[in-house]
Design a protein around this motif. Sequence first.
Motif, PDB file in Angstrom:
ATOM      1  N   ARG A  38      -3.491 -10.298   9.060  1.00  0.00           N
ATOM      2  CA  ARG A  38      -2.898  -9.534  10.109  1.00  0.00           C
ATOM      3  C   ARG A  38      -2.235  -8.348   9.511  1.00  0.00           C
ATOM      4  O   ARG A  38      -2.202  -7.067  10.016  1.00  0.00           O
ATOM      5  N   LEU A  39      -1.254  -8.616   8.420  1.00  0.00           N
ATOM      6  CA  LEU A  39      -0.824  -7.559   7.637  1.00  0.00           C
ATOM      7  C   LEU A  39      -1.639  -6.567   6.928  1.00  0.00           C
ATOM      8  O   LEU A  39      -1.532  -5.407   6.935  1.00  0.00           O
ATOM      9  N   GLU A  40      -2.681  -6.988   6.433  1.00  0.00           N
ATOM     10  CA  GLU A  40      -3.737  -6.206   5.897  1.00  0.00           C
ATOM     11  C   GLU A  40      -4.356  -5.316   6.776  1.00  0.00           C
ATOM     12  O   GLU A  40      -4.496  -4.331   6.431  1.00  0.00           O
ATOM     13  N   GLU A  41      -4.533  -5.885   8.143  1.00  0.00           N
ATOM     14  CA  GLU A  41      -5.294  -5.147   9.064  1.00  0.00           C
ATOM     15  C   GLU A  41      -4.402  -4.104   9.642  1.00  0.00           C
ATOM     16  O   GLU A  41      -4.744  -2.947   9.778  1.00  0.00           O
ATOM     17  N   ILE A  42      -3.107  -4.371   9.801  1.00  0.00           N
ATOM     18  CA  ILE A  42      -2.062  -3.446  10.213  1.00  0.00           C
ATOM     19  C   ILE A  42      -1.930  -2.230   9.041  1.00  0.00           C
ATOM     20  O   ILE A  42      -1.952  -1.174   9.328  1.00  0.00           O
ATOM     21  N   GLY A  43      -2.009  -2.520   7.818  1.00  0.00           N
ATOM     22  CA  GLY A  43      -1.902  -1.636   6.555  1.00  0.00           C
ATOM     23  C   GLY A  43      -2.953  -0.792   6.545  1.00  0.00           C
ATOM     24  O   GLY A  43      -2.797   0.433   6.305  1.00  0.00           O
ATOM     25  N   LYS A  44      -4.250  -1.273   6.936  1.00  0.00           N
ATOM     26  CA  LYS A  44      -5.466  -0.306   7.069  1.00  0.00           C
ATOM     27  C   LYS A  44      -5.480   0.483   8.090  1.00  0.00           C
ATOM     28  O   LYS A  44      -5.487   1.473   8.124  1.00  0.00           O
ATOM     29  N   LYS A  45      -5.121  -0.146   9.408  1.00  0.00           N
ATOM     30  CA  LYS A  45      -4.968   0.888  10.577  1.00  0.00           C
ATOM     31  C   LYS A  45      -4.259   1.768  10.595  1.00  0.00           C
ATOM     32  O   LYS A  45      -4.412   3.043  10.925  1.00  0.00           O
ATOM     33  N   TYR A  46      -2.880   1.919   9.765  1.00  0.00           N
ATOM     34  CA  TYR A  46      -1.852   2.905   9.809  1.00  0.00           C
ATOM     35  C   TYR A  46      -1.797   3.688   8.580  1.00  0.00           C
ATOM     36  O   TYR A  46      -0.658   4.238   8.385  1.00  0.00           O
ATOM     37  N   ASP A  47      -2.814   2.961   7.722  1.00  0.00           N
ATOM     38  CA  ASP A  47      -2.579   3.606   6.155  1.00  0.00           C
ATOM     39  C   ASP A  47      -1.243   3.492   5.464  1.00  0.00           C
ATOM     40  O   ASP A  47      -0.640   4.667   5.396  1.00  0.00           O
ATOM     41  N   VAL A  48      -0.489   2.305   5.473  1.00  0.00           N
ATOM     42  CA  VAL A  48       0.719   2.301   5.177  1.00  0.00           C
ATOM     43  C   VAL A  48       0.854   1.251   4.023  1.00  0.00           C
ATOM     44  O   VAL A  48       1.831   1.651   3.072  1.00  0.00           O
ATOM     45  N   PHE A  49       0.078   0.213   3.853  1.00  0.00           N
ATOM     46  CA  PHE A  49       0.178  -0.684   2.656  1.00  0.00           C
ATOM     47  C   PHE A  49      -0.917  -0.712   1.824  1.00  0.00           C
ATOM     48  O   PHE A  49      -2.199  -0.390   2.313  1.00  0.00           O
ATOM     49  N   SER A  50      -0.632  -0.765   0.651  1.00  0.00           N
ATOM     50  CA  SER A  50      -1.907  -0.788  -0.392  1.00  0.00           C
ATOM     51  C   SER A  50      -2.279  -2.098  -0.631  1.00  0.00           C
ATOM     52  O   SER A  50      -3.486  -2.415  -0.923  1.00  0.00           O
ATOM     53  N   SER A  51      -1.266  -3.149  -0.424  1.00  0.00           N
ATOM     54  CA  SER A  51      -1.701  -4.509  -0.506  1.00  0.00           C
ATOM     55  C   SER A  51      -0.864  -5.409  -0.118  1.00  0.00           C
ATOM     56  O   SER A  51       0.354  -5.147   0.323  1.00  0.00           O
ATOM     57  N   VAL A  52      -1.012  -6.877   0.125  1.00  0.00           N
ATOM     58  CA  VAL A  52      -0.209  -7.787   0.552  1.00  0.00           C
ATOM     59  C   VAL A  52      -0.255  -8.682  -0.570  1.00  0.00           C
ATOM     60  O   VAL A  52      -1.065  -9.307  -0.613  1.00  0.00           O
ATOM     61  N   ARG A  53       1.084  -9.158  -1.186  1.00  0.00           N
ATOM     62  CA  ARG A  53       1.021 -10.229  -2.239  1.00  0.00           C
ATOM     63  C   ARG A  53       2.152 -11.276  -1.892  1.00  0.00           C
ATOM     64  O   ARG A  53       2.803 -11.256  -0.902  1.00  0.00           O
ATOM     65  N   GLY A  54       2.169 -12.138  -2.600  1.00  0.00           N
ATOM     66  CA  GLY A  54       3.251 -13.332  -2.594  1.00  0.00           C
ATOM     67  C   GLY A  54       2.497 -14.519  -2.729  1.00  0.00           C
ATOM     68  O   GLY A  54       1.271 -14.815  -3.068  1.00  0.00           O
ATOM     69  N   ARG A  55       3.322 -15.656  -2.362  1.00  0.00           N
ATOM     70  CA  ARG A  55       2.885 -17.122  -2.086  1.00  0.00           C
ATOM     71  C   ARG A  55       3.520 -17.780  -0.814  1.00  0.00           C
ATOM     72  O   ARG A  55       4.497 -17.585  -0.634  1.00  0.00           O
ATOM     73  N   GLY A  56       2.341 -18.281  -0.119  1.00  0.00           N
ATOM     74  CA  GLY A  56       2.922 -19.172   1.117  1.00  0.00           C
ATOM     75  C   GLY A  56       3.704 -18.192   2.091  1.00  0.00           C
ATOM     76  O   GLY A  56       3.079 -17.284   2.398  1.00  0.00           O
ATOM     77  N   LEU A  57       4.968 -18.631   2.309  1.00  0.00           N
ATOM     78  CA  LEU A  57       5.706 -17.770   3.253  1.00  0.00           C
ATOM     79  C   LEU A  57       6.687 -16.772   2.520  1.00  0.00           C
ATOM     80  O   LEU A  57       7.692 -16.556   3.470  1.00  0.00           O
ATOM     81  N   LEU A  58       6.592 -16.387   1.574  1.00  0.00           N
ATOM     82  CA  LEU A  58       7.131 -15.410   0.707  1.00  0.00           C
ATOM     83  C   LEU A  58       6.322 -14.308   0.519  1.00  0.00           C
ATOM     84  O   LEU A  58       5.504 -14.168  -0.393  1.00  0.00           O
ATOM     85  N   LEU A  59       6.325 -13.344   1.391  1.00  0.00           N
ATOM     86  CA  LEU A  59       5.133 -12.178   1.417  1.00  0.00           C
ATOM     87  C   LEU A  59       5.848 -10.905   1.226  1.00  0.00           C
ATOM     88  O   LEU A  59       6.819 -10.573   1.716  1.00  0.00           O
ATOM     89  N   GLY A  60       4.976  -9.976   0.601  1.00  0.00           N
ATOM     90  CA  GLY A  60       5.409  -8.620   0.431  1.00  0.00           C
ATOM     91  C   GLY A  60       4.317  -7.645   0.588  1.00  0.00           C
ATOM     92  O   GLY A  60       3.298  -7.755  -0.010  1.00  0.00           O
ATOM     93  N   ALA A  61       4.763  -6.862   1.772  1.00  0.00           N
ATOM     94  CA  ALA A  61       3.674  -5.753   2.034  1.00  0.00           C
ATOM     95  C   ALA A  61       3.997  -4.637   1.093  1.00  0.00           C
ATOM     96  O   ALA A  61       5.022  -4.093   1.379  1.00  0.00           O
ATOM     97  N   VAL A  62       3.088  -3.872   0.299  1.00  0.00           N
ATOM     98  CA  VAL A  62       3.409  -3.006  -0.548  1.00  0.00           C
ATOM     99  C   VAL A  62       2.952  -1.595  -0.168  1.00  0.00           C
ATOM    100  O   VAL A  62       2.056  -1.304   0.269  1.00  0.00           O
ATOM    101  N   LEU A  63       3.941  -1.008   0.052  1.00  0.00           N
ATOM    102  CA  LEU A  63       3.801   0.510   0.788  1.00  0.00           C
ATOM    103  C   LEU A  63       2.824   1.325  -0.310  1.00  0.00           C
ATOM    104  O   LEU A  63       2.769   1.184  -1.573  1.00  0.00           O
ATOM    105  N   ASN A  64       1.983   2.205   0.298  1.00  0.00           N
ATOM    106  CA  ASN A  64       1.212   3.133  -0.427  1.00  0.00           C
ATOM    107  C   ASN A  64       1.694   4.154  -0.905  1.00  0.00           C
ATOM    108  O   ASN A  64       3.129   4.315  -0.471  1.00  0.00           O
ATOM    109  N   GLU A  65       1.057   5.158  -1.655  1.00  0.00           N
ATOM    110  CA  GLU A  65       1.477   6.381  -2.291  1.00  0.00           C
ATOM    111  C   GLU A  65       2.374   7.039  -1.270  1.00  0.00           C
ATOM    112  O   GLU A  65       3.428   7.555  -1.534  1.00  0.00           O
TER     113      GLU A  65
END
Length: 406
Positions: A323-350
């Motif tokens: 879902r975070l990847e979907e939101i990131g694409k839709k609004y052009d805000v995240f370049s990737s989502v990374r982490g493990r389990g329930l420690l997650l980081g949505a990385v902001l794009n340029e």
Amino acid sequence: MSDKSAHSNYTRATFDEVMVPNYNPATIIPERGDGSRVWDQDGNDYVDFAGGIAVTALGHNHPALVKALKDQADKIWHLSNVFTNKPALELADKLTKATFADKVFFANSGGEANEAAFKLVRKYAHDNFGPEKSEIISFKQSFHGRTLFTVCVGGQPKYTEGFEPLPGGISHAEYNNLQSLEAIISDKTCAVVMEPVQGEGGIVPATEEFVKGVRALCDKHNALLVFDEVQTGVGRTGHLYAYMGMGVTPDILTTAKAMGGGFPIGAMLTTDKIAASFVPGTHGSTYGGNPLGCAVSNAVFDTINTPEMLQSVLDKSAKIVARLEEIGKKYDVFSSVRGRGLLLGAVLNEKWQGKARQFIEAGWQHGVMVLVAGMNVVRLAPALNITDEEIEDGLNRFEKAVASIA
């Protein structure tokens, strides 16, 4: 009671009047919580994806934790380490049975658990190899606590500025870059300290190749490998401890945060051989291993350390990432989502560099609590038992928050 101290008068402005200004908290003052929902003084509700910074691993007001606290509160709270106590022995027994460790030292926080670990690696090296073997290596962008020693082992110079002179014998390699570590490790190195997933440094998981390479270099130079699992431990990554999913075993492991589910407790775990250097009098903690904290932690451990709970962390993780990847694409805000389990980081794009805090504040406006990990990463560390309904509601609110600024 004077009007001045009447409950309704406490606001964010009170913080500025009475607290040291090292924090910049929200205007919201949360008052109660249930599961992964929190209500503020005005009755507004929020979905909690922050988890008190990866601490409230079973959400708020969890019946098993509340019961453990109340039961122990009627018995005994504190003794000091002149005595031992049943909850502490029980918890240490569980931790050693479930991990590589033979011995446990209890503290009250991650910083204290790390302080103990960093003192122990030097003491062990001193006892077994002599005083020259004292150098500690950690990694740039790492975070290990706020005591003067732990903040120096941490790899973020902004946290040591103005506190000089600093403890010496500490250097920093590049995370996930084995050549960088190889260049500075030597027979004078007593330990390499690392987070399996860098937390404050941006939710960056160690690669398998890196972690195995670090272990091999430590073995080659008779250096101890310390895993700081303060943030990754107690089920957060879908394993009881992250090292269990990495094919590498550390010599010392530190754990805190989720361990008490919100009650302050931390621990350092190690082997018989290494623990032998902490003879009576070498290290201590007045509150460490107090019966109240250990009773709560026993309940946390029993609830989280089941195959079902750990598997559900992975299932929920996949749902949130998608879902975070979907939101990131839709609004052009995240370049990737990374982490493990329930420690997650949505990385902001340029386009959004340096603006992570805006996402937190927009979240508050839309009834969802998230975190940052540096200036460029929006961090989620929800309760491990967050329900599917809370996930969906929280992500809908988060999407509205993103839409409001994007």
